[in-house]
Each structure stands twice: as structure tokens, then as C-alpha cells.
Design a protein around this motif. Sequence first.
Motif, PDB file in Angstrom:
ATOM      1  N   TRP A   9       0.722  -1.405   0.042  1.00  0.00           N
ATOM      2  CA  TRP A   9       0.035  -0.058   0.085  1.00  0.00           C
ATOM      3  C   TRP A   9       0.895   1.353  -0.021  1.00  0.00           C
ATOM      4  O   TRP A   9       0.508   2.150  -0.844  1.00  0.00           O
ATOM      5  N   PHE A  10       1.927   1.341   0.705  1.00  0.00           N
ATOM      6  CA  PHE A  10       2.732   2.475   0.830  1.00  0.00           C
ATOM      7  C   PHE A  10       3.445   2.996  -0.438  1.00  0.00           C
ATOM      8  O   PHE A  10       3.139   3.873  -0.887  1.00  0.00           O
ATOM      9  N   THR A  11       3.795   1.954  -1.211  1.00  0.00           N
ATOM     10  CA  THR A  11       4.470   1.908  -2.455  1.00  0.00           C
ATOM     11  C   THR A  11       3.268   2.341  -3.490  1.00  0.00           C
ATOM     12  O   THR A  11       3.471   3.553  -4.405  1.00  0.00           O
ATOM     13  N   THR A  12       2.168   1.912  -3.276  1.00  0.00           N
ATOM     14  CA  THR A  12       1.014   2.259  -4.329  1.00  0.00           C
ATOM     15  C   THR A  12       0.572   3.788  -3.988  1.00  0.00           C
ATOM     16  O   THR A  12       0.396   4.654  -5.056  1.00  0.00           O
ATOM     17  N   VAL A  13       0.419   4.065  -2.620  1.00  0.00           N
ATOM     18  CA  VAL A  13       0.182   5.370  -2.367  1.00  0.00           C
ATOM     19  C   VAL A  13       1.244   6.368  -2.835  1.00  0.00           C
ATOM     20  O   VAL A  13       0.830   7.406  -3.344  1.00  0.00           O
ATOM     21  N   LEU A  14       2.427   6.239  -2.735  1.00  0.00           N
ATOM     22  CA  LEU A  14       3.520   7.049  -2.959  1.00  0.00           C
ATOM     23  C   LEU A  14       3.362   7.337  -4.485  1.00  0.00           C
ATOM     24  O   LEU A  14       3.483   8.511  -4.894  1.00  0.00           O
ATOM     25  N   ALA A  15       3.309   6.347  -5.365  1.00  0.00           N
ATOM     26  CA  ALA A  15       3.541   6.196  -6.770  1.00  0.00           C
ATOM     27  C   ALA A  15       2.452   7.236  -7.209  1.00  0.00           C
ATOM     28  O   ALA A  15       2.537   8.132  -8.167  1.00  0.00           O
ATOM     29  N   SER A  16       1.204   6.712  -6.625  1.00  0.00           N
ATOM     30  CA  SER A  16       0.110   7.635  -7.136  1.00  0.00           C
ATOM     31  C   SER A  16       0.195   9.114  -7.049  1.00  0.00           C
ATOM     32  O   SER A  16      -0.303  10.038  -7.712  1.00  0.00           O
ATOM     33  N   SER A  17       0.675   9.182  -5.611  1.00  0.00           N
ATOM     34  CA  SER A  17       0.765  10.804  -5.220  1.00  0.00           C
ATOM     35  C   SER A  17       1.770  11.366  -6.187  1.00  0.00           C
ATOM     36  O   SER A  17       1.391  12.603  -6.531  1.00  0.00           O
ATOM     37  N   ILE A  18       2.725  11.011  -6.361  1.00  0.00           N
ATOM     38  CA  ILE A  18       4.033  11.567  -7.207  1.00  0.00           C
ATOM     39  C   ILE A  18       3.501  11.652  -8.694  1.00  0.00           C
ATOM     40  O   ILE A  18       3.710  12.669  -9.320  1.00  0.00           O
ATOM     41  N   THR A  19       2.519  10.587  -9.249  1.00  0.00           N
ATOM     42  CA  THR A  19       1.928  10.589 -10.537  1.00  0.00           C
ATOM     43  C   THR A  19       0.942  11.730 -10.572  1.00  0.00           C
ATOM     44  O   THR A  19       0.922  12.647 -11.432  1.00  0.00           O
ATOM     45  N   LEU A  20       0.035  12.116  -9.586  1.00  0.00           N
ATOM     46  CA  LEU A  20      -0.903  13.121  -9.518  1.00  0.00           C
ATOM     47  C   LEU A  20      -0.232  14.439  -9.314  1.00  0.00           C
ATOM     48  O   LEU A  20      -0.535  15.506 -10.250  1.00  0.00           O
ATOM     49  N   PHE A  21       0.841  14.328  -8.734  1.00  0.00           N
ATOM     50  CA  PHE A  21       1.471  15.805  -8.538  1.00  0.00           C
ATOM     51  C   PHE A  21       2.220  16.280  -9.785  1.00  0.00           C
ATOM     52  O   PHE A  21       2.203  17.511 -10.151  1.00  0.00           O
ATOM     53  N   VAL A  22       2.798  15.380 -10.613  1.00  0.00           N
ATOM     54  CA  VAL A  22       3.371  15.484 -11.781  1.00  0.00           C
ATOM     55  C   VAL A  22       2.619  15.843 -12.947  1.00  0.00           C
ATOM     56  O   VAL A  22       2.731  16.941 -13.723  1.00  0.00           O
ATOM     57  N   LEU A  23       1.400  15.327 -13.028  1.00  0.00           N
ATOM     58  CA  LEU A  23       0.338  15.677 -13.880  1.00  0.00           C
ATOM     59  C   LEU A  23      -0.203  17.149 -13.629  1.00  0.00           C
ATOM     60  O   LEU A  23      -0.466  17.869 -14.531  1.00  0.00           O
ATOM     61  N   ILE A  24      -0.473  17.491 -12.404  1.00  0.00           N
ATOM     62  CA  ILE A  24      -1.051  18.766 -11.869  1.00  0.00           C
ATOM     63  C   ILE A  24       0.045  19.763 -12.382  1.00  0.00           C
ATOM     64  O   ILE A  24      -0.388  20.851 -12.961  1.00  0.00           O
ATOM     65  N   GLN A  25       1.175  19.625 -12.405  1.00  0.00           N
ATOM     66  CA  GLN A  25       2.285  20.566 -12.654  1.00  0.00           C
ATOM     67  C   GLN A  25       2.339  20.847 -14.036  1.00  0.00           C
ATOM     68  O   GLN A  25       2.574  21.888 -14.642  1.00  0.00           O
ATOM     69  N   MET A  26       2.267  19.755 -14.746  1.00  0.00           N
ATOM     70  CA  MET A  26       2.257  19.727 -16.234  1.00  0.00           C
ATOM     71  C   MET A  26       0.854  20.551 -16.812  1.00  0.00           C
ATOM     72  O   MET A  26       1.104  21.458 -17.600  1.00  0.00           O
ATOM     73  N   LYS A  27      -0.354  20.073 -16.126  1.00  0.00           N
ATOM     74  CA  LYS A  27      -1.393  20.976 -16.434  1.00  0.00           C
ATOM     75  C   LYS A  27      -1.302  22.533 -16.274  1.00  0.00           C
ATOM     76  O   LYS A  27      -1.577  23.291 -17.038  1.00  0.00           O
ATOM     77  N   ILE A  28      -0.764  22.961 -15.062  1.00  0.00           N
ATOM     78  CA  ILE A  28      -0.651  24.199 -14.744  1.00  0.00           C
ATOM     79  C   ILE A  28       0.378  25.031 -15.630  1.00  0.00           C
ATOM     80  O   ILE A  28       0.013  26.200 -15.930  1.00  0.00           O
ATOM     81  N   SER A  29       1.379  24.396 -15.970  1.00  0.00           N
ATOM     82  CA  SER A  29       2.473  24.668 -16.863  1.00  0.00           C
ATOM     83  C   SER A  29       2.072  25.224 -18.158  1.00  0.00           C
ATOM     84  O   SER A  29       2.538  26.179 -19.032  1.00  0.00           O
ATOM     85  N   LEU A  30       0.961  24.655 -18.531  1.00  0.00           N
ATOM     86  CA  LEU A  30       0.290  25.089 -19.935  1.00  0.00           C
ATOM     87  C   LEU A  30      -0.442  26.238 -20.163  1.00  0.00           C
ATOM     88  O   LEU A  30      -0.634  26.751 -21.247  1.00  0.00           O
ATOM     89  N   HIS A  31      -0.793  26.695 -18.808  1.00  0.00           N
ATOM     90  CA  HIS A  31      -1.638  28.033 -18.885  1.00  0.00           C
ATOM     91  C   HIS A  31      -0.640  29.293 -19.041  1.00  0.00           C
ATOM     92  O   HIS A  31       0.184  29.378 -18.807  1.00  0.00           O
ATOM     93  N   ASN A  32      -1.318  29.942 -19.820  1.00  0.00           N
ATOM     94  CA  ASN A  32      -0.716  31.474 -20.050  1.00  0.00           C
ATOM     95  C   ASN A  32      -1.493  32.441 -19.173  1.00  0.00           C
ATOM     96  O   ASN A  32      -2.555  32.737 -19.236  1.00  0.00           O
ATOM     97  N   PHE A  33      -0.622  32.654 -18.059  1.00  0.00           N
ATOM     98  CA  PHE A  33      -1.182  33.748 -17.168  1.00  0.00           C
ATOM     99  C   PHE A  33      -0.798  35.142 -17.682  1.00  0.00           C
ATOM    100  O   PHE A  33       0.065  35.343 -18.255  1.00  0.00           O
ATOM    101  N   TYR A  34      -1.737  36.178 -17.295  1.00  0.00           N
ATOM    102  CA  TYR A  34      -1.700  37.397 -17.755  1.00  0.00           C
ATOM    103  C   TYR A  34      -0.416  38.210 -16.759  1.00  0.00           C
ATOM    104  O   TYR A  34      -0.324  37.700 -15.545  1.00  0.00           O
TER     105      TYR A  34
END
Length: 67
Positions: A9-34
Amino acid sequence: MPQLETSTWFTTVLASSITLFVLIQMKISLHNFYKNPSNKYLKLHKSTNPWEQKWTKIYSPLSLPQL
């Protein structure tokens, strides 16, 4: 009743957390902020009104001397 295997469980939760963090960071980096608005084209206009050059006192009718 078999016991629940929780050793991975620890490995699964850790891997899922890292994956979600990376996906969210990639999604935010694609936005053009004024950029912050700047006032480089704004000029301050000083008005030249005659009442700004001298001090005036306004009397209320009740404070005037009675005749």
C-alpha cells in the motif's frame, strides 16, 4: 477469512501521489497567465482650478452673527 495484504500500500500510495503531482504541474505549466497590469500609459493630470490655490472658509448660515 483471509487477511488483507497491506505491504504494497505504501508504494502504491506514494507512486499515485507522485504521478498526480507531476500531472497537475504539467497541466498548470500549460496555462498562459496574464502579466500584472502596468500604468505606463497613464498620465497624472494636474488640474489648475482657482480654488485649489487659496484657502477658503465656508460659513454655515447658523454660525453667522445675528443682525
